[in-house]
Scaffold this active site. Structure first.
Site, PDB file in Angstrom:
ATOM      1  N   ARG A   1      33.425  19.119  47.855  1.00 26.73           N
ATOM      2  CA  ARG A   1      33.678  20.342  48.625  1.00 26.73           C
ATOM      3  C   ARG A   1      32.455  20.665  49.455  1.00 26.73           C
ATOM      4  NH1 ARG A   1      38.583  23.050  47.068  1.00 26.73           N
ATOM      5  NH2 ARG A   1      39.231  22.150  45.094  1.00 26.73           N
TER       6      ARG A   1
ATOM      7  N   PRO B   1      39.168  45.638  40.649  1.00 29.61           N
ATOM      8  CA  PRO B   1      38.959  44.854  39.448  1.00 29.61           C
ATOM      9  C   PRO B   1      38.899  43.354  39.692  1.00 29.61           C
ATOM     10  CG  PRO B   1      40.771  46.373  39.156  1.00 29.61           C
ATOM     11  CD  PRO B   1      40.477  46.298  40.600  1.00 29.61           C
ATOM     12  N   GLU B   2      37.933  42.740  39.059  1.00 35.66           N
ATOM     13  CA  GLU B   2      37.873  41.295  38.942  1.00 35.66           C
ATOM     14  C   GLU B   2      38.320  40.974  37.514  1.00 35.66           C
ATOM     15  OE1 GLU B   2      34.088  39.842  40.421  1.00 35.66           O
ATOM     16  OE2 GLU B   2      33.836  41.612  41.667  1.00 35.66           O
TER      17      GLU B   2
ATOM     18  N   ARG C   1      42.976  53.296  48.364  1.00 33.92           N
ATOM     19  CA  ARG C   1      43.143  52.575  49.627  1.00 33.92           C
ATOM     20  C   ARG C   1      44.522  51.949  49.806  1.00 33.92           C
ATOM     21  NH1 ARG C   1      37.728  49.211  50.717  1.00 33.92           N
ATOM     22  NH2 ARG C   1      38.774  48.831  52.679  1.00 33.92           N
TER      23      ARG C   1
END
Length: 269
Positions: free
Chosen positions: A150, A2-3, A109
């Site tokens: 950045r 999930p994001e 997992r």
DNA sequence: GGGCTCCTGGAT
DNA sequence: ATCCAGGAGCCC
């Protein structure tokens, strides 16, 4: 798995089912999943009431009675599924017995984590302290200032949870395609206009993904075990070698920022 | 920055 | 048999 949109969906679908219920007991079958160790964890959560659920980035937080908190991170394949009397999902490693049903944590997992924390521990939690801002809380100017100076690749920056919280591989690829930006662009090279547009698209895509219950591309399901539908709206993620929906060029697949990356080499600059 | 690690299973 | 997978911490 999930994001942000998936964790938000899990939060919403669980919230309406389990808020107000007491945890009568819990069974832990995979010791490394929890902190502190299983015996202490079980004692801590026993007889606590679930007062409410919150999301921060990709973390899900249960507020329990007596100012105890459960902090979940699902990593790639974690699932949190509530059912009144349905079957236990495969790969279940932990079961909470609630008053009116059972809450299963399953994780193929085994990368996920569940921590029981007192309020002071929560407030000093290193992972939470490091977390960047929620995408929806940022103004365009603030988002632009995150990119300024950045020199990292745009994709690497957007995946960095300490910069902006909640985006993962699917939504970075999808938003960069929709914004027409190449994932390997240097972050600081974006104009204010490009950054502002990207921020707006991030918010729109995440909102739409939440509205459709998240992306079920592998084994993601919501808090009631149901699939999301946003995978039907994916334009590049998982589309390697297929024609770009905008220009017909075949979608490229390469590694950028150590992650598999889908993009259109013509539309994204 | 990148590489390795934690795991299991599906696709090729 | 080999590669790859919604994540992220730890090591240079």
């Amino acid at each position: 798995m999930p994001e942000l949109p998936e964790v938000e969906t899990i939060k919403r679908t669980l919230s309406r089912n389990i808020t107000g219920q007491k945890i009568k007991a819990c069974e832990i079958r995979l010791a490394k999943l929890v902190r502190p160790e299983p015996e202490i964890f079980s004692d801590l959560v026993k007889d606590k009431k679930i007062l409410g659920l919150k999301r921060r980035g990709k973390f899900l937080l249960f507020h329990l009675s007596q100012d105890l908190f459960l902090l979940f991170h699902f990593r790639l394949t974690g699932q949190l599924i509530y059912t009144q009397n349905g079957p236990e999902p495969p790969y279940t490693h932990l079961r909470f017995d609630l008053e009116n049903g059972k809450l299963f944590y399953a994780d193929l997992r085994q990368f996920g984590t569940i921590e029981a924390l007192r309020k002071d521990e929560l407030l000093h939690h290193p992972s939470l302290l490091k977390l960047g801002r929620e995408p929806f809380d940022l103004t365009a100017e603030e988002f632009y200032s995150l990119l300024k100076g950045r020199r990292r690749k745009l994709k690497a920056l957007l995946l960095d949870q300490s910069v902006i919280a909640g985006l993962g591989n699917i939504y970075v690829d999808e938003t960069l395609f929709r914004a027409g930006l190449h994932p390997a662009r240097e972050a600081s090279s974006l104009s204010f206009k490009e950054a502002s547009n990207l921020h707006q698209i991030i918010c729109e895509v995440l909102q739409e993904a939440i509205a459709t219950g998240g992306s079920s591309v592998r084994n993601y399901v919501d808090g009631e075990g149901k699939n999301g539908r946003f995978q039907e709206q994916h334009l590049v993620y998982g589309k390697r070698g297929k024609p770009c929906p905008r220009c017909g060029t075949l979608i490229s697949y390469t590694t950028i920022a150590s992650r598999g990356t889908h993009f259109c080499p013509v539309c994204q600059r």
